[in-house]
Motif scaffolding. Structure first.
Motif, mmCIF file in Angstrom:
data_model
loop_
_atom_site.group_PDB
_atom_site.id
_atom_site.type_symbol
_atom_site.label_atom_id
_atom_site.label_comp_id
_atom_site.label_asym_id
_atom_site.label_seq_id
_atom_site.Cartn_x
_atom_site.Cartn_y
_atom_site.Cartn_z
ATOM 1 N N GLN A 39 0.846 -1.188 0.000
ATOM 2 C CA GLN A 39 0.000 0.000 0.000
ATOM 3 C C GLN A 39 0.882 1.239 0.000
ATOM 4 O O GLN A 39 2.048 1.186 0.378
ATOM 5 C CB GLN A 39 -0.913 0.022 1.224
ATOM 6 C CG GLN A 39 -1.916 -1.105 1.271
ATOM 7 C CD GLN A 39 -2.797 -1.010 2.514
ATOM 8 O OE1 GLN A 39 -3.004 0.056 3.057
ATOM 9 N NE2 GLN A 39 -3.312 -2.142 2.956
ATOM 10 N N ASP A 40 0.324 2.340 -0.408
ATOM 11 C CA ASP A 40 1.077 3.594 -0.412
ATOM 12 C C ASP A 40 1.015 4.201 0.985
ATOM 13 O O ASP A 40 0.205 5.079 1.265
ATOM 14 C CB ASP A 40 0.485 4.549 -1.458
ATOM 15 C CG ASP A 40 1.326 5.803 -1.627
ATOM 16 O OD1 ASP A 40 2.523 5.764 -1.273
ATOM 17 O OD2 ASP A 40 0.784 6.807 -2.104
ATOM 18 N N VAL A 41 1.863 3.698 1.870
ATOM 19 C CA VAL A 41 1.894 4.142 3.261
ATOM 20 C C VAL A 41 3.144 4.990 3.454
ATOM 21 O O VAL A 41 4.236 4.580 3.085
ATOM 22 C CB VAL A 41 1.916 2.944 4.236
ATOM 23 C CG1 VAL A 41 2.013 3.413 5.670
ATOM 24 C CG2 VAL A 41 0.719 2.056 4.020
ATOM 25 N N ARG A 42 2.973 6.178 4.006
ATOM 26 C CA ARG A 42 4.111 7.042 4.283
ATOM 27 C C ARG A 42 4.201 7.272 5.786
ATOM 28 O O ARG A 42 3.251 7.718 6.409
ATOM 29 C CB ARG A 42 3.976 8.393 3.588
ATOM 30 C CG ARG A 42 5.211 9.234 3.789
ATOM 31 C CD ARG A 42 5.055 10.641 3.245
ATOM 32 N NE ARG A 42 6.229 11.436 3.519
ATOM 33 C CZ ARG A 42 6.590 11.905 4.706
ATOM 34 N NH1 ARG A 42 5.870 11.655 5.771
ATOM 35 N NH2 ARG A 42 7.674 12.626 4.846
ATOM 36 N N PHE A 43 5.341 6.938 6.336
ATOM 37 C CA PHE A 43 5.590 7.143 7.754
ATOM 38 C C PHE A 43 6.403 8.425 7.935
ATOM 39 O O PHE A 43 7.283 8.718 7.126
ATOM 40 C CB PHE A 43 6.385 5.967 8.338
ATOM 41 C CG PHE A 43 5.623 4.680 8.340
ATOM 42 C CD1 PHE A 43 4.834 4.341 9.418
ATOM 43 C CD2 PHE A 43 5.705 3.801 7.274
ATOM 44 C CE1 PHE A 43 4.133 3.150 9.439
ATOM 45 C CE2 PHE A 43 5.007 2.604 7.280
ATOM 46 C CZ PHE A 43 4.219 2.278 8.361
ATOM 47 N N PRO A 44 6.159 9.185 9.005
ATOM 48 C CA PRO A 44 6.973 10.380 9.241
ATOM 49 C C PRO A 44 8.395 9.990 9.639
ATOM 50 O O PRO A 44 8.610 8.953 10.269
ATOM 51 C CB PRO A 44 6.259 11.086 10.387
ATOM 52 C CG PRO A 44 5.490 10.022 11.084
ATOM 53 C CD PRO A 44 5.131 9.006 10.037
ATOM 54 N N THR A 45 9.341 10.831 9.267
ATOM 55 C CA THR A 45 10.710 10.645 9.751
ATOM 56 C C THR A 45 10.738 11.025 11.233
ATOM 57 O O THR A 45 9.799 11.635 11.749
ATOM 58 C CB THR A 45 11.696 11.545 8.983
ATOM 59 O OG1 THR A 45 11.381 12.918 9.278
ATOM 60 C CG2 THR A 45 11.637 11.298 7.481
ATOM 61 N N ALA A 46 11.827 10.698 11.901
ATOM 62 C CA ALA A 46 11.963 11.073 13.310
ATOM 63 C C ALA A 46 11.914 12.595 13.453
ATOM 64 O O ALA A 46 11.254 13.117 14.361
ATOM 65 C CB ALA A 46 13.270 10.517 13.880
ATOM 66 N N GLU A 47 12.546 13.306 12.533
ATOM 67 C CA GLU A 47 12.557 14.762 12.592
ATOM 68 C C GLU A 47 11.161 15.343 12.363
ATOM 69 O O GLU A 47 10.768 16.322 13.005
ATOM 70 C CB GLU A 47 13.545 15.329 11.570
ATOM 71 C CG GLU A 47 15.000 15.024 11.884
ATOM 72 C CD GLU A 47 15.426 13.593 11.517
ATOM 73 O OE1 GLU A 47 14.675 12.882 10.800
ATOM 74 O OE2 GLU A 47 16.504 13.177 11.975
ATOM 75 N N GLU A 48 10.397 14.752 11.448
ATOM 76 C CA GLU A 48 9.025 15.215 11.203
ATOM 77 C C GLU A 48 8.141 14.957 12.410
ATOM 78 O O GLU A 48 7.325 15.799 12.791
ATOM 79 C CB GLU A 48 8.441 14.522 9.966
ATOM 80 C CG GLU A 48 9.063 14.957 8.666
ATOM 81 C CD GLU A 48 8.668 14.091 7.492
ATOM 82 O OE1 GLU A 48 8.784 14.589 6.359
ATOM 83 O OE2 GLU A 48 8.264 12.918 7.678
ATOM 84 N N ALA A 49 8.306 13.789 13.023
ATOM 85 C CA ALA A 49 7.517 13.466 14.217
ATOM 86 C C ALA A 49 7.851 14.419 15.358
ATOM 87 O O ALA A 49 6.961 14.880 16.078
ATOM 88 C CB ALA A 49 7.753 12.010 14.627
#
Length: 92
Positions: A39-49
């Motif tokens: 699936q087109d799943v995008r997780f935030p980077t640590a910096e974005e989180a």
């Protein structure tokens, strides 16, 4: 249904006492055997989180990293996955 992740984490940060630690550990990738694989799943980077927390100067960043680890699937398959580890301490 989308979970209001950033809002929930900001609420958790607001509950941290002075000198208290907020630890956030979350997935930053998906394992090939996951129900989300393909699936087109995008997780935030640590910096974005970390940025989503909108912390003021009353916090000290103790850790903000994406760590790789080997995960084992339900049929013994192995894959490298990434997890975010964020630790911030309230100083004021």
């Amino acid at each position: 249904m989308e979970i209001p992740r950033a809002r929930i984490l900001r609420r958790a940060a607001a509950a941290v006492a002075p000198n208290g630690l907020l630890l956030v550990v979350d997935h930053a990738s998906v394992a090939p055997w996951s129900w989300q694989a393909g699936q087109d799943v995008r997780f935030p980077t640590a910096e974005e989180a970390l940025a989503d927390l909108r912390l003021d100067d009353g916090w000290r960043i103790e850790r903000c990293h994406a760590l790789r680890r080997t995960a084992t699937g339900p049929e013994g398959q192995r894959a490298t996955v990434t997890d975010n580890v964020i630790a911030v301490r309230r100083t004021a």
